[in-house]
Design a protein around this motif. Structure first.
Motif, short mmCIF file in Angstrom:
data_model
loop_
_atom_site.label_atom_id
_atom_site.label_comp_id
_atom_site.label_asym_id
_atom_site.label_seq_id
_atom_site.Cartn_x
_atom_site.Cartn_y
_atom_site.Cartn_z
N THR A 45 29.74 63.33 -11.06
CA THR A 45 29.12 63.44 -12.38
C THR A 45 29.65 64.67 -13.11
N GLU A 46 29.72 65.80 -12.38
CA GLU A 46 30.26 67.03 -12.97
C GLU A 46 31.75 66.89 -13.26
N LEU A 47 32.47 66.21 -12.38
CA LEU A 47 33.90 66.00 -12.58
C LEU A 47 34.16 65.25 -13.89
N LYS A 48 33.36 64.24 -14.14
CA LYS A 48 33.50 63.48 -15.38
C LYS A 48 33.10 64.33 -16.58
N ALA A 49 31.97 65.03 -16.47
CA ALA A 49 31.48 65.83 -17.60
C ALA A 49 32.39 67.00 -17.92
N ASN A 50 32.89 67.69 -16.89
CA ASN A 50 33.67 68.92 -17.10
C ASN A 50 35.16 68.69 -17.29
N GLU A 51 35.72 67.69 -16.58
CA GLU A 51 37.16 67.48 -16.64
C GLU A 51 37.56 66.12 -17.20
N GLY A 52 36.58 65.26 -17.43
CA GLY A 52 36.88 63.94 -17.99
C GLY A 52 37.61 63.03 -17.02
N ILE A 53 37.45 63.26 -15.72
CA ILE A 53 38.16 62.47 -14.71
C ILE A 53 37.18 61.60 -13.94
N VAL A 54 37.57 60.35 -13.77
CA VAL A 54 36.81 59.41 -12.93
C VAL A 54 37.78 58.75 -11.96
N PHE A 55 37.23 58.16 -10.91
CA PHE A 55 38.04 57.42 -9.95
C PHE A 55 37.84 55.93 -10.19
N ALA A 56 38.91 55.17 -10.01
CA ALA A 56 38.83 53.72 -10.14
C ALA A 56 39.59 53.08 -8.98
N VAL A 57 39.10 51.94 -8.56
CA VAL A 57 39.79 51.18 -7.53
C VAL A 57 40.91 50.40 -8.20
N ARG A 58 42.11 50.60 -7.73
CA ARG A 58 43.27 49.88 -8.27
C ARG A 58 43.58 48.65 -7.44
N ARG A 59 43.36 48.77 -6.12
CA ARG A 59 43.73 47.66 -5.23
C ARG A 59 42.84 47.70 -3.99
N VAL A 60 42.49 46.50 -3.52
CA VAL A 60 41.77 46.35 -2.25
C VAL A 60 42.42 45.22 -1.48
N GLU A 61 42.79 45.50 -0.25
CA GLU A 61 43.24 44.46 0.69
C GLU A 61 42.15 44.37 1.75
N ALA A 62 41.51 43.21 1.85
CA ALA A 62 40.35 43.10 2.73
C ALA A 62 40.54 42.00 3.77
N ASP A 63 40.05 42.29 4.98
CA ASP A 63 40.04 41.31 6.06
C ASP A 63 38.63 41.20 6.61
N TYR A 64 38.11 39.97 6.59
CA TYR A 64 36.79 39.68 7.14
C TYR A 64 37.02 39.16 8.55
N LEU A 65 36.58 39.92 9.54
CA LEU A 65 36.95 39.63 10.92
C LEU A 65 35.87 38.92 11.72
N MET A 66 34.61 39.25 11.45
CA MET A 66 33.49 38.56 12.09
C MET A 66 32.25 38.79 11.26
N ALA A 67 31.25 37.98 11.47
CA ALA A 67 30.04 38.04 10.65
C ALA A 67 29.12 39.17 11.09
N ALA A 68 28.61 39.90 10.10
CA ALA A 68 27.48 40.80 10.33
C ALA A 68 26.25 40.03 9.85
N LYS A 69 25.11 40.35 10.45
CA LYS A 69 23.90 39.58 10.18
C LYS A 69 22.73 40.47 9.81
N PHE A 70 21.70 39.82 9.31
CA PHE A 70 20.46 40.49 8.96
C PHE A 70 20.01 41.40 10.10
N ASP A 71 19.64 42.61 9.76
CA ASP A 71 19.10 43.63 10.66
C ASP A 71 20.15 44.33 11.52
N ASP A 72 21.43 44.03 11.33
CA ASP A 72 22.48 44.75 12.05
C ASP A 72 22.56 46.19 11.56
#
Length: 129
Positions: A45-72
């Motif tokens: 928040t301070e970085l944006k207010a003081n320096e005008g800089i934010v981070f953005a996601v440019r790319r995501v490579e994702a692999d779903y390997l097994m299921a996670a479940k409720f209460d894990d």
């Protein structure tokens, strides 16, 4: 440097079958990245207010390997792969005990208030080297 962030799977994170809905893994890793940056001593928040800089996601490579479940109980680990003047590449993994559930390679960029590329903040570069 590896950052660890615990995540508990709530009912709202799952689909009708009680399995974590695929898009929620992106939320989990986003939360982990936010805490990783905070642990590096950066207030976004301070970085944006003081320096005008934010981070953005440019790319995501994702692999779903097994299921996670409720209460894990999961852990998101975040590890720096590379850093350049305006870009950070991270590896993020979601595990349950010793099982790898999900993994992603995420490219972040620093942007100015106008949306143009910006240099990474000096404090971030300093804290990562």
């Amino acid at each position: 440097m590896t950052h660890r962030f615990p995540v508990h799977v709530y009912y709202e994170d799952t689909d009708l079958a009680g399995i974590v809905y695929y898009a929620n893994y992106l939320k989990f890793i986003e939360r982990a990245r936010t805490e990783w940056v905070r642990d590096l001593g950066i207030d976004q928040t301070e970085l944006k207010a003081n320096e005008g800089i934010v981070f953005a996601v440019r790319r995501v490579e994702a692999d779903y390997l097994m299921a996670a479940k409720f209460d894990d109980d999961l852990v998101v680990t975040t590890t720096l792969d590379t850093i350049s003047g305006a870009r950070i590449v991270l590896s993020q993994a979601v595990t349950r005990d010793k099982d790898m559930v999900f993994e992603a390679k995420v490219t972040l960029v620093a942007l100015s208030e106008t949306g143009s590329p910006a240099r990474l903040p000096a404090i971030l570069r300093r804290n990562l080297h």
